[in-house]
Scaffold this motif. Structure first.
Motif, PDB file in Angstrom:
ATOM      1  N   ALA A 187       0.838  -1.207   0.000  1.00 10.18           N
ATOM      2  CA  ALA A 187       0.000   0.000   0.000  1.00 10.18           C
ATOM      3  C   ALA A 187       0.873   1.257   0.000  1.00 10.18           C
ATOM      4  CB  ALA A 187      -0.925  -0.008   1.214  1.00 10.18           C
ATOM      5  N   LEU A 188       1.958   1.245   0.773  1.00 10.69           N
ATOM      6  CA  LEU A 188       2.856   2.399   0.843  1.00 10.69           C
ATOM      7  C   LEU A 188       3.469   2.697  -0.515  1.00 10.69           C
ATOM      8  CD1 LEU A 188       4.255   4.507   2.690  1.00 10.69           C
ATOM      9  CD2 LEU A 188       6.043   2.796   3.087  1.00 10.69           C
ATOM     10  N   ARG A 189       3.873   1.671  -1.222  1.00  9.73           N
ATOM     11  CA  ARG A 189       4.579   1.864  -2.493  1.00  9.73           C
ATOM     12  C   ARG A 189       3.661   1.861  -3.721  1.00  9.73           C
ATOM     13  NH1 ARG A 189       8.601  -2.083  -4.703  1.00  9.73           N
ATOM     14  NH2 ARG A 189       7.775  -1.256  -6.594  1.00  9.73           N
TER      15      ARG A 189
ATOM     16  N   HIS B 144      11.429  12.645   3.647  1.00 15.27           N
ATOM     17  CA  HIS B 144      11.230  13.774   2.747  1.00 15.27           C
ATOM     18  C   HIS B 144      12.593  14.063   2.124  1.00 15.27           C
ATOM     19  CE1 HIS B 144       7.201  14.833   4.145  1.00 15.27           C
ATOM     20  NE2 HIS B 144       7.636  14.561   5.368  1.00 15.27           N
ATOM     21  N   PRO B 145      12.678  14.104   0.805  1.00 14.42           N
ATOM     22  CA  PRO B 145      13.981  14.368   0.185  1.00 14.42           C
ATOM     23  C   PRO B 145      14.424  15.807   0.438  1.00 14.42           C
ATOM     24  CG  PRO B 145      12.262  14.435  -1.464  1.00 14.42           C
ATOM     25  CD  PRO B 145      11.607  13.991  -0.181  1.00 14.42           C
ATOM     26  N   LEU B 146      15.727  16.004   0.338  1.00 19.64           N
ATOM     27  CA  LEU B 146      16.262  17.363   0.426  1.00 19.64           C
ATOM     28  C   LEU B 146      15.974  18.057  -0.898  1.00 19.64           C
ATOM     29  CD1 LEU B 146      17.910  19.460   2.014  1.00 19.64           C
ATOM     30  CD2 LEU B 146      19.960  18.483   0.966  1.00 19.64           C
ATOM     31  N   PRO B 147      15.203  19.141  -0.897  1.00 19.40           N
ATOM     32  CA  PRO B 147      14.888  19.818  -2.161  1.00 19.40           C
ATOM     33  C   PRO B 147      16.139  20.428  -2.790  1.00 19.40           C
ATOM     34  CG  PRO B 147      13.652  20.789  -0.305  1.00 19.40           C
ATOM     35  CD  PRO B 147      14.604  19.778   0.258  1.00 19.40           C
ATOM     36  N   GLY B 148      16.163  20.439  -4.093  1.00 20.93           N
ATOM     37  CA  GLY B 148      17.277  21.036  -4.827  1.00 20.93           C
ATOM     38  C   GLY B 148      17.803  20.087  -5.884  1.00 20.93           C
ATOM     39  N   ARG B 149      18.970  20.436  -6.400  1.00 21.85           N
ATOM     40  CA  ARG B 149      19.608  19.618  -7.445  1.00 21.85           C
ATOM     41  C   ARG B 149      21.017  19.281  -7.017  1.00 21.85           C
ATOM     42  NH1 ARG B 149      19.450  22.244 -12.987  1.00 21.85           N
ATOM     43  NH2 ARG B 149      20.093  20.159 -13.568  1.00 21.85           N
ATOM     44  N   THR B 150      21.473  18.091  -7.396  1.00 22.07           N
ATOM     45  CA  THR B 150      22.845  17.726  -7.056  1.00 22.07           C
ATOM     46  C   THR B 150      23.804  18.595  -7.862  1.00 22.07           C
ATOM     47  OG1 THR B 150      23.139  16.024  -8.762  1.00 22.07           O
ATOM     48  CG2 THR B 150      22.164  15.324  -6.637  1.00 22.07           C
ATOM     49  N   LEU B 151      24.995  18.777  -7.320  1.00 23.89           N
ATOM     50  CA  LEU B 151      26.000  19.576  -8.024  1.00 23.89           C
ATOM     51  C   LEU B 151      26.348  18.929  -9.364  1.00 23.89           C
ATOM     52  CD1 LEU B 151      28.430  20.784  -5.221  1.00 23.89           C
ATOM     53  CD2 LEU B 151      26.279  21.754  -6.011  1.00 23.89           C
ATOM     54  N   ARG B 152      26.347  17.611  -9.411  1.00 23.80           N
ATOM     55  CA  ARG B 152      26.627  16.917 -10.668  1.00 23.80           C
ATOM     56  C   ARG B 152      25.553  17.238 -11.711  1.00 23.80           C
ATOM     57  NH1 ARG B 152      27.763  11.086  -9.569  1.00 23.80           N
ATOM     58  NH2 ARG B 152      29.870  11.837  -9.166  1.00 23.80           N
ATOM     59  N   ASP B 153      24.291  17.199 -11.324  1.00 25.17           N
ATOM     60  CA  ASP B 153      23.208  17.539 -12.259  1.00 25.17           C
ATOM     61  C   ASP B 153      23.310  18.988 -12.716  1.00 25.17           C
ATOM     62  OD1 ASP B 153      22.125  14.992 -12.148  1.00 25.17           O
ATOM     63  OD2 ASP B 153      20.551  15.528 -10.720  1.00 25.17           O
TER      64      ASP B 153
ATOM     65  N   ILE C 121      10.078   6.972  -5.398  1.00 28.89           N
ATOM     66  CA  ILE C 121       9.341   8.190  -5.059  1.00 28.89           C
ATOM     67  C   ILE C 121       7.885   7.755  -4.895  1.00 28.89           C
ATOM     68  CG2 ILE C 121       8.636  10.500  -5.763  1.00 28.89           C
ATOM     69  CD1 ILE C 121      11.127  10.611  -7.546  1.00 28.89           C
ATOM     70  N   LEU C 122       7.335   8.001  -3.720  1.00 30.93           N
ATOM     71  CA  LEU C 122       5.965   7.602  -3.430  1.00 30.93           C
ATOM     72  C   LEU C 122       4.979   8.646  -3.943  1.00 30.93           C
ATOM     73  CD1 LEU C 122       6.538   6.212   0.183  1.00 30.93           C
ATOM     74  CD2 LEU C 122       6.749   5.025  -2.020  1.00 30.93           C
ATOM     75  N   GLN C 123       3.707   8.295  -3.925  1.00 35.54           N
ATOM     76  CA  GLN C 123       2.666   9.181  -4.471  1.00 35.54           C
ATOM     77  C   GLN C 123       2.691  10.574  -3.861  1.00 35.54           C
ATOM     78  OE1 GLN C 123      -1.300   7.576  -4.287  1.00 35.54           O
ATOM     79  NE2 GLN C 123      -0.744   5.722  -5.396  1.00 35.54           N
ATOM     80  N   ASP C 124       3.033  10.679  -2.591  1.00 35.24           N
ATOM     81  CA  ASP C 124       3.027  11.984  -1.911  1.00 35.24           C
ATOM     82  C   ASP C 124       4.328  12.765  -2.081  1.00 35.24           C
ATOM     83  OD1 ASP C 124       4.732  10.536  -0.279  1.00 35.24           O
ATOM     84  OD2 ASP C 124       3.552  10.804   1.559  1.00 35.24           O
ATOM     85  N   GLY C 125       5.261  12.225  -2.891  1.00 36.75           N
ATOM     86  CA  GLY C 125       6.528  12.918  -3.137  1.00 36.75           C
ATOM     87  C   GLY C 125       7.626  12.559  -2.155  1.00 36.75           C
ATOM     88  N   THR C 126       7.314  11.758  -1.152  1.00 40.95           N
ATOM     89  CA  THR C 126       8.351  11.300  -0.231  1.00 40.95           C
ATOM     90  C   THR C 126       9.099  10.130  -0.870  1.00 40.95           C
ATOM     91  OG1 THR C 126       6.834   9.800   0.921  1.00 40.95           O
ATOM     92  CG2 THR C 126       7.063  12.065   1.799  1.00 40.95           C
TER      93      THR C 126
END
Length: 189
Positions: free
Chosen positions: A11-13, A92-101, A30-35
């Protein structure tokens, strides 16, 4: 660590987007809620992960980094999922972009980004952060224009600044990608 039964895991995934996998299955979703849900498997029978699972290390490191004022993922829960023989961290992911990206993309980036990255690495080392997997794909430039860390299970945080040996060891991962070496101007060093 909370036990998650198979139906609750499914259910979570549900309707997730798998963004990383290997020959053993899904690793990051990445789950439905963005987490995010990051799965960890124990690779050997006898390992420190039996006592201190990688998912718990990730969560513990996030808490310590937050206490040090270093931007990082925000933990929701740590799970043991017996039905798939995995542990997981939900965050919750850290918002932003990696330096490589950023440097590999078409996006313009601040002229001082290399210098800021170098100062950031020195700063975290002075705080005792021994991040054996540090590289440009694990450092994020946030919307608040701060640098932060992701993929933080492979890390130790000491109460003292790192030794010179530990500081040199931190740079090993930064030298594994030729394009990163070139961008960081490390080729002459």
């Amino acid at each position: 660590m909370h036990k998650l039964d198979h139906n609750d895991y499914l259910a979570l995934r549900e309707n997730c987007k798998v963004i990383e996998q290997d020959g053993f299955g899904d690793k990051v979703m990445i789950l439905q809620d963005g987490t995010f849900l990051k799965l960890f498997r124990r690779k050997r029978l006898i390992t420190s992960a039996a006592i201190w699972p990688y998912a718990q290390r990730f969560a513990d490191n996030a808490k310590k980094l937050e206490e040090l004022g270093i931007p990082c993922p925000k933990i929701i829960q740590v799970y043991r999922i017996p039905s798939i023989e995995r542990d997981a961290v939900h965050y919750h992911p850290l918002p932003g972009r990696t330096l490589r990206d950023i440097y590999r993309g078409d996006t313009e980036y601040p002229d001082d980004l290399r210098e800021r990255f170098a100062k950031f690495v020195t700063h975290i080392q002075d705080l005792g952060v021994y991040f054996r997997s540090i590289h440009l794909g694990n450092v994020v430039l946030t919307p608040e224009d701060e640098l932060g860390l992701i993929d933080i299970s492979d890390m130790k945080i000491f109460r003292r600044p790192l030794s010179q040996w530990q500081r040199k060891r931190n740079f090993v991962h930064m030298r594994k990608d030729e394009r990163d070496i070139e961008w960081l101007n490390l080729s002459e060093r």
